[in-house]
Design an enzyme around this catalytic site. Structure first.
Site, mmCIF file in Angstrom:
data_model
loop_
_atom_site.group_PDB
_atom_site.id
_atom_site.type_symbol
_atom_site.label_atom_id
_atom_site.label_comp_id
_atom_site.label_asym_id
_atom_site.label_seq_id
_atom_site.Cartn_x
_atom_site.Cartn_y
_atom_site.Cartn_z
ATOM 1 N N HIS A 129 33.532 51.017 38.866
ATOM 2 C CA HIS A 129 33.279 49.900 39.785
ATOM 3 C C HIS A 129 34.303 48.785 39.568
ATOM 4 C CE1 HIS A 129 30.599 47.218 42.194
ATOM 5 N NE2 HIS A 129 31.250 46.289 41.490
ATOM 6 N N GLU A 130 34.447 48.351 38.331
ATOM 7 C CA GLU A 130 35.379 47.255 38.055
ATOM 8 C C GLU A 130 36.829 47.685 38.269
ATOM 9 O OE1 GLU A 130 34.340 44.287 37.839
ATOM 10 O OE2 GLU A 130 32.221 44.858 37.696
ATOM 11 N N HIS A 133 37.914 46.909 41.778
ATOM 12 C CA HIS A 133 38.391 45.538 41.957
ATOM 13 C C HIS A 133 39.795 45.366 41.360
ATOM 14 C CE1 HIS A 133 34.636 44.005 43.516
ATOM 15 N NE2 HIS A 133 33.954 44.397 42.442
ATOM 16 N N GLU A 159 34.466 44.480 47.656
ATOM 17 C CA GLU A 159 33.390 45.336 47.159
ATOM 18 C C GLU A 159 33.535 46.771 47.648
ATOM 19 O OE1 GLU A 159 30.127 45.584 44.589
ATOM 20 O OE2 GLU A 159 31.537 43.959 44.970
#
Length: 363
Positions: A129-130, A133, A159
Protein backbone atom coordinates in the site's frame (compact mmCIF):
# COMPACT_ATOMS: atom_id res chain seq x y z
CA UNK A 1 -16.00 23.73 17.94
CA UNK A 2 -14.22 21.77 15.21
CA UNK A 3 -17.48 21.02 13.40
CA UNK A 4 -18.56 24.66 13.64
CA UNK A 5 -15.21 25.79 12.21
CA UNK A 6 -15.32 23.21 9.44
CA UNK A 7 -18.85 24.23 8.47
CA UNK A 8 -17.76 27.88 8.36
CA UNK A 9 -14.69 26.91 6.31
CA UNK A 10 -16.77 24.97 3.80
CA UNK A 11 -19.16 27.89 3.46
CA UNK A 12 -16.33 30.39 2.95
CA UNK A 13 -14.80 28.27 0.17
CA UNK A 14 -18.02 28.89 -1.81
CA UNK A 15 -17.63 25.78 -3.96
CA UNK A 16 -20.65 23.92 -5.29
CA UNK A 17 -24.10 23.94 -3.74
CA UNK A 18 -23.36 23.30 -0.04
CA UNK A 19 -20.51 23.65 2.48
CA UNK A 20 -19.51 19.98 2.16
CA UNK A 21 -18.73 20.54 -1.53
CA UNK A 22 -15.95 22.94 -0.60
CA UNK A 23 -14.48 20.53 1.96
CA UNK A 24 -14.59 17.68 -0.53
CA UNK A 25 -13.01 19.83 -3.23
CA UNK A 26 -10.00 20.44 -0.98
CA UNK A 27 -9.13 16.74 -1.23
CA UNK A 28 -10.76 15.66 -4.51
CA UNK A 29 -11.00 18.71 -6.79
CA UNK A 30 -14.03 18.64 -9.04
CA UNK A 31 -15.96 16.03 -7.05
CA UNK A 32 -19.28 17.12 -5.53
CA UNK A 33 -21.62 15.80 -2.85
CA UNK A 34 -24.33 15.26 -5.47
CA UNK A 35 -21.91 12.96 -7.34
CA UNK A 36 -20.97 10.97 -4.25
CA UNK A 37 -24.36 10.34 -2.65
CA UNK A 38 -25.69 8.03 -5.40
CA UNK A 39 -22.28 6.29 -5.60
CA UNK A 40 -22.31 5.46 -1.89
CA UNK A 41 -26.01 4.59 -1.96
CA UNK A 42 -25.49 1.97 -4.66
CA UNK A 43 -22.16 0.75 -3.28
CA UNK A 44 -23.67 0.28 0.18
CA UNK A 45 -26.69 -1.57 -1.14
CA UNK A 46 -24.69 -3.98 -3.30
CA UNK A 47 -21.78 -4.62 -0.92
CA UNK A 48 -24.03 -5.35 2.06
CA UNK A 49 -25.95 -7.82 -0.10
CA UNK A 50 -22.69 -9.52 -1.10
CA UNK A 51 -21.40 -9.70 2.46
CA UNK A 52 -24.61 -11.40 3.55
CA UNK A 53 -23.64 -14.33 1.30
CA UNK A 54 -20.14 -14.74 2.79
CA UNK A 55 -19.64 -16.94 5.88
CA UNK A 56 -17.21 -15.85 8.57
CA UNK A 57 -13.89 -17.60 7.99
CA UNK A 58 -11.78 -18.33 11.10
CA UNK A 59 -8.21 -17.17 11.53
CA UNK A 60 -5.80 -19.49 9.68
CA UNK A 61 -5.00 -22.37 12.03
CA UNK A 62 -1.54 -22.68 10.48
CA UNK A 63 -0.63 -19.28 11.98
CA UNK A 64 -1.67 -20.19 15.54
CA UNK A 65 1.13 -20.04 18.08
CA UNK A 66 3.71 -18.74 15.62
CA UNK A 67 5.61 -15.48 15.55
CA UNK A 68 7.50 -13.88 12.70
CA UNK A 69 10.57 -11.89 13.66
CA UNK A 70 10.30 -8.15 13.19
CA UNK A 71 13.75 -7.76 11.64
CA UNK A 72 12.92 -10.47 9.09
CA UNK A 73 9.59 -8.78 8.26
CA UNK A 74 11.41 -5.47 7.79
CA UNK A 75 13.91 -7.17 5.49
CA UNK A 76 11.04 -8.71 3.51
CA UNK A 77 9.54 -5.24 3.08
CA UNK A 78 12.81 -4.22 1.40
CA UNK A 79 12.66 -7.33 -0.81
CA UNK A 80 9.16 -6.41 -1.96
CA UNK A 81 10.17 -2.81 -2.60
CA UNK A 82 13.01 -3.95 -4.85
CA UNK A 83 10.66 -6.33 -6.64
CA UNK A 84 8.29 -3.53 -7.66
CA UNK A 85 11.08 -1.15 -8.65
CA UNK A 86 11.32 1.22 -5.68
CA UNK A 87 14.53 3.22 -5.95
CA UNK A 88 16.51 3.15 -2.71
CA UNK A 89 18.93 5.78 -4.02
CA UNK A 90 16.08 8.27 -3.63
CA UNK A 91 13.99 6.60 -0.94
CA UNK A 92 13.90 4.70 2.33
CA UNK A 93 11.64 2.56 4.53
CA UNK A 94 11.10 2.92 8.28
CA UNK A 95 8.70 1.55 10.90
CA UNK A 96 5.71 3.25 12.51
CA UNK A 97 2.53 2.30 14.37
CA UNK A 98 0.40 3.94 11.67
CA UNK A 99 2.08 3.61 8.24
CA UNK A 100 2.41 6.68 6.03
CA UNK A 101 4.36 8.03 3.07
CA UNK A 102 5.92 11.43 2.55
CA UNK A 103 7.89 12.95 -0.30
CA UNK A 104 8.95 16.51 0.54
CA UNK A 105 10.73 17.06 -2.77
CA UNK A 106 12.23 15.29 -5.78
CA UNK A 107 14.74 12.63 -4.84
CA UNK A 108 13.24 11.99 -1.41
CA UNK A 109 10.45 9.41 -1.03
CA UNK A 110 10.03 7.92 2.43
CA UNK A 111 7.47 5.43 3.68
CA UNK A 112 6.87 3.37 6.78
CA UNK A 113 5.44 -0.08 7.33
CA UNK A 114 4.01 -1.90 10.33
CA UNK A 115 5.05 -5.20 11.90
CA UNK A 116 2.37 -7.65 13.11
CA UNK A 117 4.21 -10.41 14.97
CA UNK A 118 1.56 -13.12 14.55
CA UNK A 119 0.62 -12.45 10.90
CA UNK A 120 3.28 -11.68 8.27
CA UNK A 121 0.67 -11.06 5.56
CA UNK A 122 -0.27 -7.74 7.16
CA UNK A 123 3.23 -6.35 6.73
CA UNK A 124 3.21 -7.41 3.07
CA UNK A 125 -0.10 -5.68 2.36
CA UNK A 126 0.83 -2.53 4.28
CA UNK A 127 4.19 -2.37 2.50
CA UNK A 128 2.54 -2.68 -0.91
CA UNK A 129 0.00 0.00 0.00
CA UNK A 130 2.64 2.52 1.02
CA UNK A 131 4.78 1.54 -1.96
CA UNK A 132 1.89 2.65 -4.16
CA UNK A 133 2.19 6.14 -2.72
CA UNK A 134 6.00 6.17 -2.77
CA UNK A 135 6.27 4.85 -6.33
CA UNK A 136 3.83 7.54 -7.44
CA UNK A 137 6.15 10.18 -5.97
CA UNK A 138 9.22 8.64 -7.59
CA UNK A 139 7.40 8.57 -10.93
CA UNK A 140 6.75 12.29 -11.23
CA UNK A 141 8.90 13.78 -14.00
CA UNK A 142 12.02 15.71 -13.02
CA UNK A 143 11.02 18.66 -15.20
CA UNK A 144 8.04 19.25 -12.89
CA UNK A 145 10.25 19.54 -9.79
CA UNK A 146 9.64 22.63 -7.63
CA UNK A 147 6.39 23.38 -9.46
CA UNK A 148 2.76 23.03 -8.42
CA UNK A 149 2.28 20.03 -10.72
CA UNK A 150 4.97 17.88 -9.07
CA UNK A 151 2.28 16.02 -7.16
CA UNK A 152 -0.84 13.92 -7.71
CA UNK A 153 -4.03 15.75 -8.75
CA UNK A 154 -6.07 14.47 -5.80
CA UNK A 155 -6.08 12.16 -2.82
CA UNK A 156 -8.28 9.75 -4.78
CA UNK A 157 -5.66 9.51 -7.53
CA UNK A 158 -2.99 9.03 -4.87
CA UNK A 159 -5.01 6.34 -3.15
CA UNK A 160 -5.66 4.54 -6.43
CA UNK A 161 -2.00 3.62 -6.64
CA UNK A 162 -1.82 2.40 -3.07
CA UNK A 163 -5.01 0.34 -3.42
CA UNK A 164 -3.94 -1.07 -6.74
CA UNK A 165 -0.73 -2.52 -5.31
CA UNK A 166 -2.30 -3.57 -2.00
CA UNK A 167 -5.45 -5.19 -3.38
CA UNK A 168 -5.10 -6.02 -7.06
CA UNK A 169 -1.49 -7.19 -6.74
CA UNK A 170 -1.15 -7.99 -3.04
CA UNK A 171 -4.27 -10.12 -2.84
CA UNK A 172 -3.54 -12.01 -6.07
CA UNK A 173 -2.58 -15.66 -5.45
CA UNK A 174 0.36 -15.38 -7.86
CA UNK A 175 1.95 -12.75 -5.63
CA UNK A 176 2.01 -15.16 -2.68
CA UNK A 177 3.50 -17.90 -4.86
CA UNK A 178 6.25 -15.47 -5.82
CA UNK A 179 6.81 -14.43 -2.20
CA UNK A 180 6.86 -17.95 -0.76
CA UNK A 181 10.60 -18.59 -1.36
CA UNK A 182 11.48 -15.11 -0.10
CA UNK A 183 9.48 -15.70 3.07
CA UNK A 184 10.98 -19.14 3.59
CA UNK A 185 14.44 -17.59 3.30
CA UNK A 186 13.65 -14.72 5.67
CA UNK A 187 11.62 -16.58 8.31
CA UNK A 188 13.09 -20.08 8.26
CA UNK A 189 11.29 -22.55 10.55
CA UNK A 190 8.42 -20.13 11.19
CA UNK A 191 7.21 -20.94 7.67
CA UNK A 192 7.30 -24.72 8.06
CA UNK A 193 4.07 -26.25 6.77
CA UNK A 194 2.67 -22.93 5.54
CA UNK A 195 1.91 -22.77 1.83
CA UNK A 196 1.38 -19.90 -0.57
CA UNK A 197 -2.31 -20.86 -0.54
CA UNK A 198 -2.42 -20.49 3.26
CA UNK A 199 -0.96 -17.00 3.02
CA UNK A 200 -3.31 -15.98 0.24
CA UNK A 201 -6.32 -17.19 2.22
CA UNK A 202 -5.13 -15.17 5.23
CA UNK A 203 -4.70 -12.07 3.07
CA UNK A 204 -8.19 -12.39 1.56
CA UNK A 205 -10.18 -13.43 4.63
CA UNK A 206 -13.49 -11.55 4.99
CA UNK A 207 -14.28 -10.60 8.58
CA UNK A 208 -16.70 -8.03 10.00
CA UNK A 209 -14.68 -5.78 12.31
CA UNK A 210 -15.10 -2.30 13.72
CA UNK A 211 -11.62 -0.94 12.89
CA UNK A 212 -11.28 0.65 9.45
CA UNK A 213 -7.53 0.21 8.96
CA UNK A 214 -7.82 -3.52 9.74
CA UNK A 215 -10.80 -4.11 7.44
CA UNK A 216 -10.65 -6.62 4.58
CA UNK A 217 -11.07 -5.46 1.00
CA UNK A 218 -14.76 -6.39 0.72
CA UNK A 219 -15.98 -4.68 3.90
CA UNK A 220 -13.59 -1.70 3.83
CA UNK A 221 -15.75 0.67 1.82
CA UNK A 222 -18.71 0.22 4.15
CA UNK A 223 -16.52 1.84 6.82
CA UNK A 224 -16.02 4.76 4.45
CA UNK A 225 -19.73 4.92 3.58
CA UNK A 226 -20.54 5.22 7.29
CA UNK A 227 -18.07 8.06 7.77
CA UNK A 228 -19.35 9.86 4.68
CA UNK A 229 -22.94 9.68 5.91
CA UNK A 230 -22.04 10.89 9.39
CA UNK A 231 -19.72 13.74 8.45
CA UNK A 232 -22.21 14.93 5.86
CA UNK A 233 -24.83 15.03 8.61
CA UNK A 234 -22.47 16.93 10.91
CA UNK A 235 -21.65 19.54 8.26
CA UNK A 236 -25.27 19.93 7.15
CA UNK A 237 -26.39 20.25 10.77
CA UNK A 238 -28.77 17.29 10.67
CA UNK A 239 -26.58 15.38 13.17
CA UNK A 240 -25.43 16.86 16.48
CA UNK A 241 -21.94 16.03 17.73
CA UNK A 242 -23.41 14.76 21.00
CA UNK A 243 -25.39 12.16 19.05
CA UNK A 244 -22.40 10.95 17.02
CA UNK A 245 -21.50 7.87 19.16
CA UNK A 246 -25.04 6.51 18.98
CA UNK A 247 -25.33 7.28 15.25
CA UNK A 248 -22.00 5.55 14.67
CA UNK A 249 -23.06 2.34 16.36
CA UNK A 250 -26.46 2.39 14.70
CA UNK A 251 -24.75 2.74 11.32
CA UNK A 252 -22.20 0.05 12.06
CA UNK A 253 -25.00 -2.30 13.10
CA UNK A 254 -26.94 -1.52 9.94
CA UNK A 255 -23.98 -2.00 7.59
CA UNK A 256 -22.00 -4.81 9.24
CA UNK A 257 -24.23 -6.20 11.96
CA UNK A 258 -21.78 -5.27 14.72
CA UNK A 259 -21.19 -2.48 17.24
CA UNK A 260 -18.00 -0.87 18.52
CA UNK A 261 -17.22 -1.78 22.17
CA UNK A 262 -16.04 1.75 23.04
CA UNK A 263 -16.00 5.21 21.48
CA UNK A 264 -12.23 4.84 21.18
CA UNK A 265 -12.88 1.86 18.90
CA UNK A 266 -15.82 3.65 17.30
CA UNK A 267 -16.24 7.27 16.31
CA UNK A 268 -12.86 8.34 17.78
CA UNK A 269 -10.70 5.69 16.10
CA UNK A 270 -9.53 7.95 13.25
CA UNK A 271 -7.69 11.24 13.59
CA UNK A 272 -9.32 12.86 10.53
CA UNK A 273 -12.24 14.55 12.30
CA UNK A 274 -10.12 15.67 15.26
CA UNK A 275 -7.83 17.61 12.96
CA UNK A 276 -10.72 18.94 10.86
CA UNK A 277 -10.24 16.87 7.70
CA UNK A 278 -13.86 16.55 6.63
CA UNK A 279 -14.32 15.48 3.00
CA UNK A 280 -11.17 13.33 3.19
CA UNK A 281 -12.71 9.90 3.88
CA UNK A 282 -14.53 9.55 0.51
CA UNK A 283 -11.18 9.69 -1.31
CA UNK A 284 -10.34 6.22 0.02
CA UNK A 285 -13.34 4.73 -1.76
CA UNK A 286 -12.73 6.82 -4.85
CA UNK A 287 -9.20 5.40 -4.87
CA UNK A 288 -10.63 1.87 -4.79
CA UNK A 289 -12.97 2.68 -7.67
CA UNK A 290 -10.15 4.20 -9.73
CA UNK A 291 -7.89 1.22 -8.94
CA UNK A 292 -10.48 -1.24 -10.24
CA UNK A 293 -10.74 0.71 -13.51
CA UNK A 294 -6.96 0.81 -13.84
CA UNK A 295 -6.71 -2.93 -13.16
CA UNK A 296 -9.22 -3.83 -15.89
CA UNK A 297 -7.48 -1.54 -18.38
CA UNK A 298 -4.03 -2.91 -17.56
CA UNK A 299 -5.16 -6.52 -17.85
CA UNK A 300 -6.87 -5.85 -21.19
CA UNK A 301 -3.54 -4.61 -22.53
CA UNK A 302 -0.89 -6.70 -20.74
CA UNK A 303 -2.70 -9.86 -19.65
CA UNK A 304 -3.85 -10.76 -16.16
CA UNK A 305 -1.88 -9.55 -13.17
CA UNK A 306 -1.44 -13.16 -12.11
CA UNK A 307 0.14 -14.07 -15.45
CA UNK A 308 2.46 -11.05 -15.33
CA UNK A 309 3.65 -11.91 -11.81
CA UNK A 310 4.06 -15.60 -12.68
CA UNK A 311 6.33 -14.60 -15.58
CA UNK A 312 8.47 -12.56 -13.22
CA UNK A 313 7.69 -9.39 -15.19
CA UNK A 314 6.53 -7.23 -12.32
CA UNK A 315 8.31 -4.19 -13.72
CA UNK A 316 5.89 -4.27 -16.67
CA UNK A 317 3.16 -3.28 -14.19
CA UNK A 318 5.34 -0.52 -12.79
CA UNK A 319 6.12 0.83 -16.25
CA UNK A 320 2.41 0.81 -17.17
CA UNK A 321 1.58 2.89 -14.09
CA UNK A 322 4.51 5.22 -14.69
CA UNK A 323 3.48 5.90 -18.30
CA UNK A 324 -0.28 6.14 -17.76
CA UNK A 325 -0.40 7.91 -14.40
CA UNK A 326 2.80 8.83 -12.54
CA UNK A 327 4.58 10.87 -15.20
CA UNK A 328 1.68 13.30 -15.60
CA UNK A 329 1.90 14.70 -12.07
CA UNK A 330 -1.12 16.97 -11.66
CA UNK A 331 -1.00 18.46 -15.16
CA UNK A 332 -4.52 17.00 -15.63
CA UNK A 333 -7.50 16.71 -13.30
CA UNK A 334 -8.13 13.28 -11.79
CA UNK A 335 -11.09 12.63 -14.09
CA UNK A 336 -8.96 13.49 -17.13
CA UNK A 337 -6.06 11.40 -15.82
CA UNK A 338 -8.19 8.33 -15.25
CA UNK A 339 -9.81 8.62 -18.66
CA UNK A 340 -6.34 8.95 -20.19
CA UNK A 341 -5.11 5.94 -18.21
CA UNK A 342 -8.06 3.63 -18.84
CA UNK A 343 -9.80 4.99 -21.93
CA UNK A 344 -13.09 5.15 -20.02
CA UNK A 345 -15.11 7.68 -18.07
CA UNK A 346 -15.45 7.25 -14.31
CA UNK A 347 -17.49 4.13 -13.54
CA UNK A 348 -18.42 2.11 -10.47
CA UNK A 349 -18.88 -1.07 -12.55
CA UNK A 350 -15.28 -2.44 -12.42
CA UNK A 351 -15.27 -2.02 -8.64
CA UNK A 352 -18.58 -3.88 -8.30
CA UNK A 353 -17.39 -6.65 -10.61
CA UNK A 354 -14.32 -7.13 -8.45
CA UNK A 355 -16.42 -7.08 -5.27
CA UNK A 356 -18.66 -9.81 -6.70
CA UNK A 357 -15.59 -11.95 -7.43
CA UNK A 358 -14.21 -11.35 -3.94
CA UNK A 359 -17.46 -12.49 -2.36
CA UNK A 360 -17.59 -15.59 -4.57
CA UNK A 361 -13.99 -16.50 -3.70
CA UNK A 362 -14.70 -16.08 0.02
CA UNK A 363 -17.67 -18.44 0.08
Amino acid sequence: RVVEAVREWGTALAVGDEPYDGLLDEHEPGMRTADLEPIFERLTREITALIATVPERPEPSTFTGRTWAGDAQFALAHDIARMVGFRFDTGLIALSAHPFTTSPHIGDARFTTRITANDPTQNVLVTLHELGHAMYSQGHPAEYARTLVFTSPSLGAEESQARFLENHVGRNPALWTALAPMMASRFGAAMDGITATDMHRAATRVSKGWIRVDADELTYDLHIALRFQLELGLVRGTLDVADLPEAWNDGLQRLLGIGAPTNRDGCMQDIHWAWGSFGYFPTYTLGNIYAAQISESLEAELGTIGEIVERGEFLAITEYLRERIHRHGSIMSTSELMKHATGHEFSLEPFLRRSTRLAADAR
